[in-house]
Every structure is written in C-alpha cells, then in structure tokens.
Enzyme design. Structure first.
Site, PDB file in Angstrom:
ATOM      1  N   ARG A  88     -20.124 -23.980 -60.014  1.00 37.35           N
ATOM      2  CA  ARG A  88     -19.908 -24.270 -58.591  1.00 37.35           C
ATOM      3  C   ARG A  88     -19.813 -22.977 -57.787  1.00 37.35           C
ATOM      4  O   ARG A  88     -20.247 -22.914 -56.643  1.00 37.35           O
ATOM      5  CB  ARG A  88     -18.635 -25.092 -58.421  1.00 37.35           C
ATOM      6  CG  ARG A  88     -18.761 -26.477 -58.996  1.00 37.35           C
ATOM      7  CD  ARG A  88     -17.570 -27.322 -58.641  1.00 37.35           C
ATOM      8  NE  ARG A  88     -17.726 -28.647 -59.217  1.00 37.35           N
ATOM      9  CZ  ARG A  88     -17.169 -29.027 -60.357  1.00 37.35           C
ATOM     10  NH1 ARG A  88     -16.415 -28.209 -61.025  1.00 37.35           N
ATOM     11  NH2 ARG A  88     -17.362 -30.248 -60.813  1.00 37.35           N
ATOM     12  N   ASP A 148     -11.478 -35.090 -59.772  1.00 38.38           N
ATOM     13  CA  ASP A 148     -11.074 -34.667 -61.126  1.00 38.38           C
ATOM     14  C   ASP A 148      -9.884 -35.501 -61.601  1.00 38.38           C
ATOM     15  O   ASP A 148      -9.817 -35.897 -62.768  1.00 38.38           O
ATOM     16  CB  ASP A 148     -10.680 -33.180 -61.124  1.00 38.38           C
ATOM     17  CG  ASP A 148     -11.673 -32.357 -60.342  1.00 38.38           C
ATOM     18  OD1 ASP A 148     -12.509 -31.680 -60.933  1.00 38.38           O
ATOM     19  OD2 ASP A 148     -11.637 -32.427 -59.092  1.00 38.38           O
ATOM     20  N   ARG A 151     -11.156 -38.836 -62.650  1.00 38.55           N
ATOM     21  CA  ARG A 151     -11.799 -38.753 -63.977  1.00 38.55           C
ATOM     22  C   ARG A 151     -10.734 -38.689 -65.079  1.00 38.55           C
ATOM     23  O   ARG A 151     -10.830 -39.358 -66.105  1.00 38.55           O
ATOM     24  CB  ARG A 151     -12.690 -37.495 -64.049  1.00 38.55           C
ATOM     25  CG  ARG A 151     -13.944 -37.634 -63.217  1.00 38.55           C
ATOM     26  CD  ARG A 151     -14.696 -36.307 -63.097  1.00 38.55           C
ATOM     27  NE  ARG A 151     -15.995 -36.507 -62.466  1.00 38.55           N
ATOM     28  CZ  ARG A 151     -16.667 -35.570 -61.813  1.00 38.55           C
ATOM     29  NH1 ARG A 151     -16.158 -34.355 -61.678  1.00 38.55           N
ATOM     30  NH2 ARG A 151     -17.840 -35.834 -61.288  1.00 38.55           N
ATOM     31  N   HIS A 175     -11.226 -27.163 -57.810  1.00 39.30           N
ATOM     32  CA  HIS A 175     -12.159 -28.198 -58.260  1.00 39.30           C
ATOM     33  C   HIS A 175     -13.255 -27.427 -58.988  1.00 39.30           C
ATOM     34  O   HIS A 175     -14.210 -26.952 -58.384  1.00 39.30           O
ATOM     35  CB  HIS A 175     -12.727 -28.969 -57.066  1.00 39.30           C
ATOM     36  CG  HIS A 175     -13.923 -29.832 -57.439  1.00 39.30           C
ATOM     37  ND1 HIS A 175     -13.836 -30.863 -58.330  1.00 39.30           N
ATOM     38  CD2 HIS A 175     -15.213 -29.786 -57.051  1.00 39.30           C
ATOM     39  CE1 HIS A 175     -15.025 -31.427 -58.477  1.00 39.30           C
ATOM     40  NE2 HIS A 175     -15.884 -30.781 -57.708  1.00 39.30           N
TER      41      HIS A 175
HETATM   42  P1  NAD Z   1     -28.347 -33.020 -51.814  1.00 40.32           P
HETATM   43  O1  NAD Z   1     -29.235 -31.853 -51.988  1.00 40.32           O
HETATM   44  O2  NAD Z   1     -28.787 -34.365 -52.276  1.00 40.32           O
HETATM   45  O3  NAD Z   1     -27.959 -33.172 -50.273  1.00 40.32           O
HETATM   46  C1  NAD Z   1     -27.646 -32.111 -49.447  1.00 40.32           C
HETATM   47  C2  NAD Z   1     -28.081 -32.505 -48.062  1.00 40.32           C
HETATM   48  O4  NAD Z   1     -27.645 -31.491 -47.165  1.00 40.32           O
HETATM   49  C3  NAD Z   1     -29.598 -32.633 -47.906  1.00 40.32           C
HETATM   50  O5  NAD Z   1     -29.919 -33.896 -47.353  1.00 40.32           O
HETATM   51  C4  NAD Z   1     -29.954 -31.487 -46.967  1.00 40.32           C
HETATM   52  O6  NAD Z   1     -31.042 -31.781 -46.121  1.00 40.32           O
HETATM   53  C5  NAD Z   1     -28.659 -31.337 -46.192  1.00 40.32           C
HETATM   54  N1  NAD Z   1     -28.508 -30.045 -45.548  1.00 40.32           N
HETATM   55  C6  NAD Z   1     -28.755 -28.814 -46.065  1.00 40.32           C
HETATM   56  N2  NAD Z   1     -28.487 -27.868 -45.144  1.00 40.32           N
HETATM   57  C7  NAD Z   1     -28.054 -28.517 -44.032  1.00 40.32           C
HETATM   58  C8  NAD Z   1     -27.638 -28.092 -42.755  1.00 40.32           C
HETATM   59  N3  NAD Z   1     -27.583 -26.801 -42.442  1.00 40.32           N
HETATM   60  N4  NAD Z   1     -27.282 -29.027 -41.865  1.00 40.32           N
HETATM   61  C9  NAD Z   1     -27.319 -30.347 -42.172  1.00 40.32           C
HETATM   62  N5  NAD Z   1     -27.722 -30.808 -43.365  1.00 40.32           N
HETATM   63  C10 NAD Z   1     -28.084 -29.900 -44.287  1.00 40.32           C
HETATM   64  O7  NAD Z   1     -26.964 -32.629 -52.513  1.00 40.32           O
HETATM   65  P2  NAD Z   1     -25.807 -33.628 -52.975  1.00 40.32           P
HETATM   66  O8  NAD Z   1     -26.026 -34.032 -54.375  1.00 40.32           O
HETATM   67  O9  NAD Z   1     -25.621 -34.656 -51.920  1.00 40.32           O
HETATM   68  O10 NAD Z   1     -24.552 -32.631 -52.978  1.00 40.32           O
HETATM   69  C11 NAD Z   1     -24.031 -32.137 -51.758  1.00 40.32           C
HETATM   70  C12 NAD Z   1     -22.867 -31.193 -52.025  1.00 40.32           C
HETATM   71  O11 NAD Z   1     -21.770 -31.934 -52.557  1.00 40.32           O
HETATM   72  C13 NAD Z   1     -23.189 -30.110 -53.069  1.00 40.32           C
HETATM   73  O12 NAD Z   1     -22.588 -28.902 -52.654  1.00 40.32           O
HETATM   74  C14 NAD Z   1     -22.503 -30.631 -54.314  1.00 40.32           C
HETATM   75  O13 NAD Z   1     -22.197 -29.605 -55.235  1.00 40.32           O
HETATM   76  C15 NAD Z   1     -21.272 -31.233 -53.687  1.00 40.32           C
HETATM   77  N6  NAD Z   1     -20.487 -32.143 -54.527  1.00 40.32           N
HETATM   78  C16 NAD Z   1     -19.148 -32.040 -54.424  1.00 40.32           C
HETATM   79  C17 NAD Z   1     -18.326 -32.837 -55.188  1.00 40.32           C
HETATM   80  C18 NAD Z   1     -16.830 -32.694 -55.057  1.00 40.32           C
HETATM   81  O14 NAD Z   1     -16.058 -33.228 -55.851  1.00 40.32           O
HETATM   82  N7  NAD Z   1     -16.362 -31.988 -54.049  1.00 40.32           N
HETATM   83  C19 NAD Z   1     -18.885 -33.774 -56.070  1.00 40.32           C
HETATM   84  C20 NAD Z   1     -20.277 -33.888 -56.127  1.00 40.32           C
HETATM   85  C21 NAD Z   1     -21.083 -33.050 -55.356  1.00 40.32           C
END
Ligand code: NAD
Length: 313
Positions: A88, A148, A151, A175
C-alpha cells in the site's frame, strides 16, 4: 426536513460498489458521482438509476466539484489501485498527487462536510487530506482498520463458530502490514478466548492466533491475486461509517483519524476504536494494550511517521 447528500469521488471498483451499497441501504436522499473518467461516472449513475423502481427513492447523478455544495459526506475512493505484489505504501506518491488536486477542488465548494477517505495508503492520505483541507480533525476520517477488524472478527467467528457480529475485537494501527491485533480485549459475551480459557469451547492457542492474524493481514493480497482488487467488504465498511455519521449513531468503529497523545502517539492518523456520529469523530477511545501490543502499535505509528516525513507532511 434536511435532505442528506453524499458525494463520491472515484467510481472505480470500490467507489461503484459503495454507490450500489448506498442504494441498497437507502442511505441518503442524494448521491453524486464524480470521476476523472466522466463516462464511467455517467454509466454508473444510469445503471444505479435503473434500479430505483426496485429500491428506495434517491437522486443519483454524475456531477462535478460544484456539486460538493451541501454534501454531508465526501467519500474519496479515487486513485490508483494496488497492483499484484505492490504494498500500500508503494502507492503513496501516485495518490498524494491525485489528492492534491481533488481536495483543493472540494474545499472550494464545501466547508462543513465530512471527508471520508478510502484510497490507499489510507492513513497517510487521511493525514494529507487533513492538511490540504485545513478542516478540523473531527471531520477528516479514514476507513482505517475497520475493514481489517471485520476480517479479523470473521476469521475468529469461523473458528469459534459464532456470528461475527457477536465477536468484539479490534485491529489497530496502520491499515497495512504493520497493523496490530488487540488480542487482550477480544471477547465474545465477555469471555476472552485464549489458550487458557477455562472452557475448551473458547480455546484459541498461539498458533491459531498467529494464523488468524496472518490471514487478516494478508487478506487484501490474497484477494488481489485472485480477482485483481477488493471492493465488497470495503464498500460495506464505508457505508457503515456513513450510516453512523448520517444517523448520529455514536458507533464505535476502528476508523483512522488524527491522533494527539494516544498512548503517547502524536501527529499521525491511525485506525483505533473511535466513537463516530453526526460530527464525525466524537471521541477517540484509548483502549488498554498489553506491553507487546503497545510496542507493535508504537512501531506502526513510527512507520507511518517516517513515510509522512518522506512526502513532507
Ligand atoms: P479503481 O482503479 O477501480 O478506481 C479508481 C477510480 O479513481 C477510477 O475510476 C479512476 O478513474 C478514478 N480516478 C483516478 N484519478 C482521479 C481523479 N483525480 N479524480 C477523480 N477520479 C479519479 O480502483 P479501486 O479498486 O476502486 O480502488 C480505489 C482505491 O481504494 C485504491 O487506492 C485502493 O487501494 C483503495 N482501497 C482501499 C481499501 C481500504 O480498506 N481503505 C480497500 C480496498 C481498496
């Protein structure tokens, strides 16, 4: 009656699954979807609207930053997703730049909402959002270790054959890889399961604990290897935080927020049990930690502080 409004920024796998969860739960009156890929936001809004006859009334549309006006919560899931094998923290620089542009635009149009961050590394980006927005720390929240903890509870529940909702326990800290299981306060109906539990029903020996912790910590990697990304459980976690805020539930959730003197830890956002309600973070709960848990928690805080230093926050 005041209507409720969520703006979602980033309608990728996590964001669009969150939007669907909001619709299924009838969480708000108005849901705005913003994405750098406008067509994706429009497509998701159309698709969700086509289910309205089968769900609850809600206004859902693809929008832009001026639509942040009047939003109760701005949920940010925009960013680059974790690649197979990527930690991450490797995502950090890519996502800090994205946040710089997003937060500046949000605060032009909203001054009293709550920022809810899910993009990874979530604790770092919660702190980046706090600094860039200039908003009070109670109104900048990261999803932290809620996922987490969920899970963790699921795995314990499976092993002890009880409902995960009846398991009370937390993962605290980052996280990510340095997250800390708080075994000392884990309980089911007040019973602390461990090797010394006086009924074999609640036996949880060190080997079982190690396996549960490893599986909790490695969960995202395991899912990403199999299907590319994780989104259902995080969408539920985000919806749960929104529900606690919008319905002023005073729920204890392991979210990430800015810590000031939490077991001596200062100036860093980390996931710990927190009372969440209409004003966002209402109280950060300093739960007891054993010496070993404390050492791990301090190491987790130190790790994040080093990363923050590297990016100048
Ligand atoms: P993804 O690539 O499917 O989606 C990301 C989206 O963000 C895309 O639609 C993209 O077009 C958009 N985007 C990118 N830059 C942008 C901007 N400047 N303005 C507006 N939109 C923008 O990714 P995902 O699988 O949806 O994951 C998103 C984030 O969530 C990642 O950082 C991932 O690691 C995180 N995540 C966090 C947790 C948690 O527990 N916090 C869990 C799962 C995923």
């Amino acid at each position: 009656m005041k209507t409720s409004k969520i703006v979602l920024i980033g309608s990728g796998m996590v964001g669009s699954t969150f939007a669907y969860t909001v619709l299924l739960r009838g969480l708000v009156h108005e849901l705005v979807i913003i994405d750098a890929n406008r067509a994706k936001a429009e497509g998701d809004a159309l698709d969700l609207n086509h289910g309205l006859m089968l769900a609850k009334p809600m206004k859902i549309y693809a929008g832009d930053y001026p639509d942040c006006r009047g939003a109760d919560i701005i949920v940010i899931t925009a960013g680059a997703a974790q690649r197979p094998g990527e930690t991450r923290t490797d995502l950090m620089s890519r996502n800090v730049a994205i946040f710089d542009s997003i937060i500046k635009q949000v605060i032009q149009h909203n001054e009293d909402g709550i920022l809810l961050i899910a993009t990874n590394p979530v604790d770092i980006l919660t702190q980046v959002a706090l600094k860039l927005s200039g908003w009070p720390k109670s109104r900048v929240i990261g999803s932290g270790t809620l996922l987490d903890s969920s899970r963790f509870r699921y795995l314990i529940a499976e092993r002890l054959r009880v409902d995960p909702r009846s398991v009370h326990g937390f993962i605290v800290g980052e996280h990510g890889d340095s997250e800390v299981p708080v075994w000392s306060s884990l309980n089911i109906a007040g019973v602390i399961p461990d090797a010394a539990a006086n009924q074999s029903r609640w036996n949880l020996d060190e080997r079982a604990k190690d396996l549960i912790y490893e599986e909790t910590r490695g969960a995202a990697y395991k899912i990403i290897e199999r299907k590319g990304s994780t989104y259902y459980a995080i969408a539920l976690a985000l919806a749960r935080i929104c529900e606690a805020i919008l319905r002023d539930q005073h729920s204890v959730l392991a979210v990430s927020s800015y810590l000031e003197n939490y077991h001596g830890v200062h100036d860093v956002c980390l996931g710990v049990p927190t009372i969440v309600g209409r004003n966002g973070v209402e109280e950060v709960l300093e739960i007891p930690l054993t010496e070993k848990e404390m050492a791990l928690f301090l190491a987790s805080a130190e790790k994040l502080k080093q990363f923050l230093k590297q990016i100048g926050f």
